[in-house]
Design a protein around this motif. Structure first.
Motif, PDB file in Angstrom:
ATOM      1  N   LYS A  23       0.823  -1.206   0.000  1.00 39.81           N
ATOM      2  CA  LYS A  23       0.000   0.000   0.000  1.00 39.81           C
ATOM      3  C   LYS A  23       0.861   1.263   0.000  1.00 39.81           C
ATOM      4  O   LYS A  23       2.051   1.230   0.298  1.00 39.81           O
ATOM      5  N   ALA A  24       0.209   2.371  -0.322  1.00 37.69           N
ATOM      6  CA  ALA A  24       0.917   3.646  -0.448  1.00 37.69           C
ATOM      7  C   ALA A  24       1.654   4.028   0.823  1.00 37.69           C
ATOM      8  O   ALA A  24       2.700   4.687   0.774  1.00 37.69           O
ATOM      9  N   SER A  25       1.140   3.632   1.965  1.00 37.82           N
ATOM     10  CA  SER A  25       1.772   3.981   3.236  1.00 37.82           C
ATOM     11  C   SER A  25       3.129   3.316   3.416  1.00 37.82           C
ATOM     12  O   SER A  25       3.901   3.701   4.307  1.00 37.82           O
ATOM     13  N   GLU A  26       3.443   2.337   2.585  1.00 39.49           N
ATOM     14  CA  GLU A  26       4.728   1.646   2.670  1.00 39.49           C
ATOM     15  C   GLU A  26       5.814   2.342   1.846  1.00 39.49           C
ATOM     16  O   GLU A  26       6.961   1.875   1.789  1.00 39.49           O
ATOM     17  N   CYS A  27       5.459   3.454   1.221  1.00 41.36           N
ATOM     18  CA  CYS A  27       6.445   4.242   0.475  1.00 41.36           C
ATOM     19  C   CYS A  27       7.496   4.798   1.435  1.00 41.36           C
ATOM     20  O   CYS A  27       7.155   5.359   2.489  1.00 41.36           O
ATOM     21  N   VAL A  28       8.775   4.658   1.072  1.00 41.72           N
ATOM     22  CA  VAL A  28       9.865   5.183   1.902  1.00 41.72           C
ATOM     23  C   VAL A  28      10.425   6.468   1.314  1.00 41.72           C
ATOM     24  O   VAL A  28      11.463   6.969   1.776  1.00 41.72           O
ATOM     25  N   GLU A  29       9.736   7.005   0.296  1.00 41.13           N
ATOM     26  CA  GLU A  29      10.091   8.276  -0.331  1.00 41.13           C
ATOM     27  C   GLU A  29      11.509   8.287  -0.912  1.00 41.13           C
ATOM     28  O   GLU A  29      12.223   9.286  -0.822  1.00 41.13           O
ATOM     29  N   CYS A  30      11.886   7.174  -1.521  1.00 37.67           N
ATOM     30  CA  CYS A  30      13.219   7.109  -2.122  1.00 37.67           C
ATOM     31  C   CYS A  30      13.314   7.943  -3.399  1.00 37.67           C
ATOM     32  O   CYS A  30      14.397   8.371  -3.797  1.00 37.67           O
ATOM     33  N   GLY A  31      12.160   8.149  -4.072  1.00 37.64           N
ATOM     34  CA  GLY A  31      12.133   8.996  -5.258  1.00 37.64           C
ATOM     35  C   GLY A  31      12.507   8.319  -6.560  1.00 37.64           C
ATOM     36  O   GLY A  31      12.541   8.981  -7.605  1.00 37.64           O
ATOM     37  N   VAL A  32      12.781   7.015  -6.526  1.00 39.15           N
ATOM     38  CA  VAL A  32      13.152   6.310  -7.754  1.00 39.15           C
ATOM     39  C   VAL A  32      12.038   6.411  -8.799  1.00 39.15           C
ATOM     40  O   VAL A  32      12.296   6.617  -9.988  1.00 39.15           O
ATOM     41  N   CYS A  33      10.816   6.310  -8.350  1.00 39.62           N
ATOM     42  CA  CYS A  33       9.675   6.367  -9.267  1.00 39.62           C
ATOM     43  C   CYS A  33       9.614   7.709  -9.992  1.00 39.62           C
ATOM     44  O   CYS A  33       9.369   7.766 -11.213  1.00 39.62           O
ATOM     45  N   GLU A  34       9.827   8.787  -9.274  1.00 41.96           N
ATOM     46  CA  GLU A  34       9.740  10.117  -9.883  1.00 41.96           C
ATOM     47  C   GLU A  34      10.831  10.328 -10.926  1.00 41.96           C
ATOM     48  O   GLU A  34      10.623  11.015 -11.925  1.00 41.96           O
ATOM     49  N   SER A  35      11.977   9.706 -10.723  1.00 43.28           N
ATOM     50  CA  SER A  35      13.063   9.851 -11.693  1.00 43.28           C
ATOM     51  C   SER A  35      12.750   9.150 -13.005  1.00 43.28           C
ATOM     52  O   SER A  35      13.326   9.475 -14.045  1.00 43.28           O
ATOM     53  N   LYS A  36      11.809   8.199 -12.979  1.00 39.61           N
ATOM     54  CA  LYS A  36      11.480   7.432 -14.181  1.00 39.61           C
ATOM     55  C   LYS A  36      10.180   7.892 -14.836  1.00 39.61           C
ATOM     56  O   LYS A  36       9.874   7.468 -15.952  1.00 39.61           O
ATOM     57  N   CYS A  37       9.414   8.735 -14.156  1.00 38.26           N
ATOM     58  CA  CYS A  37       8.112   9.152 -14.682  1.00 38.26           C
ATOM     59  C   CYS A  37       8.303  10.112 -15.868  1.00 38.26           C
ATOM     60  O   CYS A  37       8.889  11.183 -15.716  1.00 38.26           O
ATOM     61  N   PRO A  38       7.770   9.756 -17.051  1.00 38.56           N
ATOM     62  CA  PRO A  38       7.951  10.634 -18.214  1.00 38.56           C
ATOM     63  C   PRO A  38       7.141  11.919 -18.129  1.00 38.56           C
ATOM     64  O   PRO A  38       7.354  12.837 -18.916  1.00 38.56           O
ATOM     65  N   TYR A  39       6.211  11.995 -17.164  1.00 41.78           N
ATOM     66  CA  TYR A  39       5.368  13.177 -17.010  1.00 41.78           C
ATOM     67  C   TYR A  39       5.771  14.019 -15.803  1.00 41.78           C
ATOM     68  O   TYR A  39       5.079  14.976 -15.458  1.00 41.78           O
ATOM     69  N   ASP A  40       6.866  13.625 -15.157  1.00 35.84           N
ATOM     70  CA  ASP A  40       7.390  14.378 -14.002  1.00 35.84           C
ATOM     71  C   ASP A  40       6.347  14.574 -12.912  1.00 35.84           C
ATOM     72  O   ASP A  40       6.233  15.658 -12.314  1.00 35.84           O
ATOM     73  N   LEU A  41       5.583  13.540 -12.645  1.00 35.49           N
ATOM     74  CA  LEU A  41       4.560  13.634 -11.610  1.00 35.49           C
ATOM     75  C   LEU A  41       5.188  13.619 -10.223  1.00 35.49           C
ATOM     76  O   LEU A  41       6.183  12.916  -9.982  1.00 35.49           O
TER      77      LEU A  41
END
Length: 339
Positions: A303-321
């Motif tokens: 679940k979303a609450s398990e996010c550790v805010e590492c930011g890897v996902c944001e670095s790969k998002c083509p829409y810079d979400l």
């Protein structure tokens, strides 16, 4: 209403269909009345799923006495032979009909799942047997992954595909073109981007202007939606320059906060299925399916609450979400104990 042939099938469907997910929250008499009004307006394709609560049963009651008018589509998450056999029988009983026009594999995500479905003991074999027995007519597949469906249509096992497409989610356009070349029907879900798009007339006209689209299935739970949606199919107006400008403005306004479920953010190091988190939040916030969304969200393995805010996902998002911030919003909506 304008009709288009659903790929290689013999089904002549109205270009505007009836998405059956929202009716599960209606009273029985309300759902039946909506379905009857839709038939009166020339809508003849209705889509449901085993996962949509009471939707199949309500549709069965809504089409009673007028079965010949309707093309009935449903879908299931079953992936193996025995599970699929049971699902088909359950759907037939819920709809209270002898034949389902289109049975689809629901939300196939990975190549491994596709291989499982097509294996000797997979669910496809059960659907082929049901087809030979006259219990279903056609076999389709749905996904939020264009790449998965690109693989699926090359197998030549499927008569239809179902995929999200709207003003801000256009990643399927090449897929639709290839499907049309192979005479595979294209069913469009999420035409209003989960409720993010407010101008339904513009959103539906944008979709129907694509000649490779067969039918679009906006979710319906209000009488005015039936009339507004049907009107687009009966009195189609091509997009003007003013419309095109408005479309570009909408794209720009949603571009920084809207998940298109492209999947480029995956895999998450914490194994969170990020696009599905946002999908469930959309059902909660835009479809007024709060209880259903919380229940579906509750069974997700991560679940979303398990996010550790590492930011890897944001670095790969083509829409810079701002994915980390968006996941916190999911927690606030769907995990009240973690607010």
């Amino acid at each position: 209403m304008e009709k288009r042939k659903l790929g290689r099938t013999n089904l002549e469907v109205g270009v505007i269909g009836f998405g059956g997910i929202p009716i599960q929250r209606l009273k029985e008499e309300e759902a039946i009345d909506l379905i009857k009004k839709a038939a009166d307006e020339g809508i003849n394709f209705i889509d449901s799923a085993r996962a949509y609560g009471e939707s199949e049963k309500l549709i069965g009651k809504g089409i009673a006495g007028n079965r010949d008018h309707w093309y009935i589509a449903t879908k299931t998450m079953a992936r193996d032979y025995e599970s699929m056999k049971k699902e088909v029988e359950t759907s037939l009983a819920d709809f209270n009909i002898d034949t389902i026009d289109l049975y689809q594999f629901h939300l196939v995500k990975t190549e491994a799942q596709l291989e499982q479905i097509l294996a000797p003991d997979g669910a496809f074999r059960a659907l082929k047997e049901a087809q030979e027995a006259g219990k279903i007519k056609e076999i389709g597949i749905t996904s939020h992954s264009a790449e998965l469906l690109e693989m699926a249509i090359e197998t030549d096992y499927f008569s239809t595909i179902q995929f999200p497409y709207n003003i801000v989610e256009r990643q399927g356009e090449a897929l639709f073109k290839r499907a049309a070349e192979k005479n595979i029907g294209v069913i469009i879900m999420k035409p209003l981007a989960g409720g993010a798009l407010e101008d339904g007339d513009l959103a539906l006209r944008f979709i129907l202007q694509n000649p490779n689209v067969t039918v679009v299935i906006p979710g319906v739970d209000k009488e005015e939606q039936v009339y507004e949606n049907a009107n687009v199919g009966k009195n189609f107006v091509p997009l003007s320059e003013v419309d095109q400008k408005r479309i570009e403005e909408i794209k720009q306004s949603l571009g920084t906060t809207f998940c298109r479920r492209c999947g480029y953010c995956l895999p998450c190091p914490q194994k969170i299925d990020i696009p599905t988190q946002f999908l469930m939040e959309g059902y909660y916030s835009r479809y007024e399916l709060q209880n259903w969304a919380v229940e579906r969200y509750g069974v997700l393995p991560k679940k979303a609450s398990e996010c550790v805010e590492c930011g890897v996902c944001e670095s790969k998002c083509p829409y810079d979400l701002p994915i980390r911030s968006m996941l916190k919003n999911v927690v606030a909506k769907l995990e009240p104990n973690n607010k």
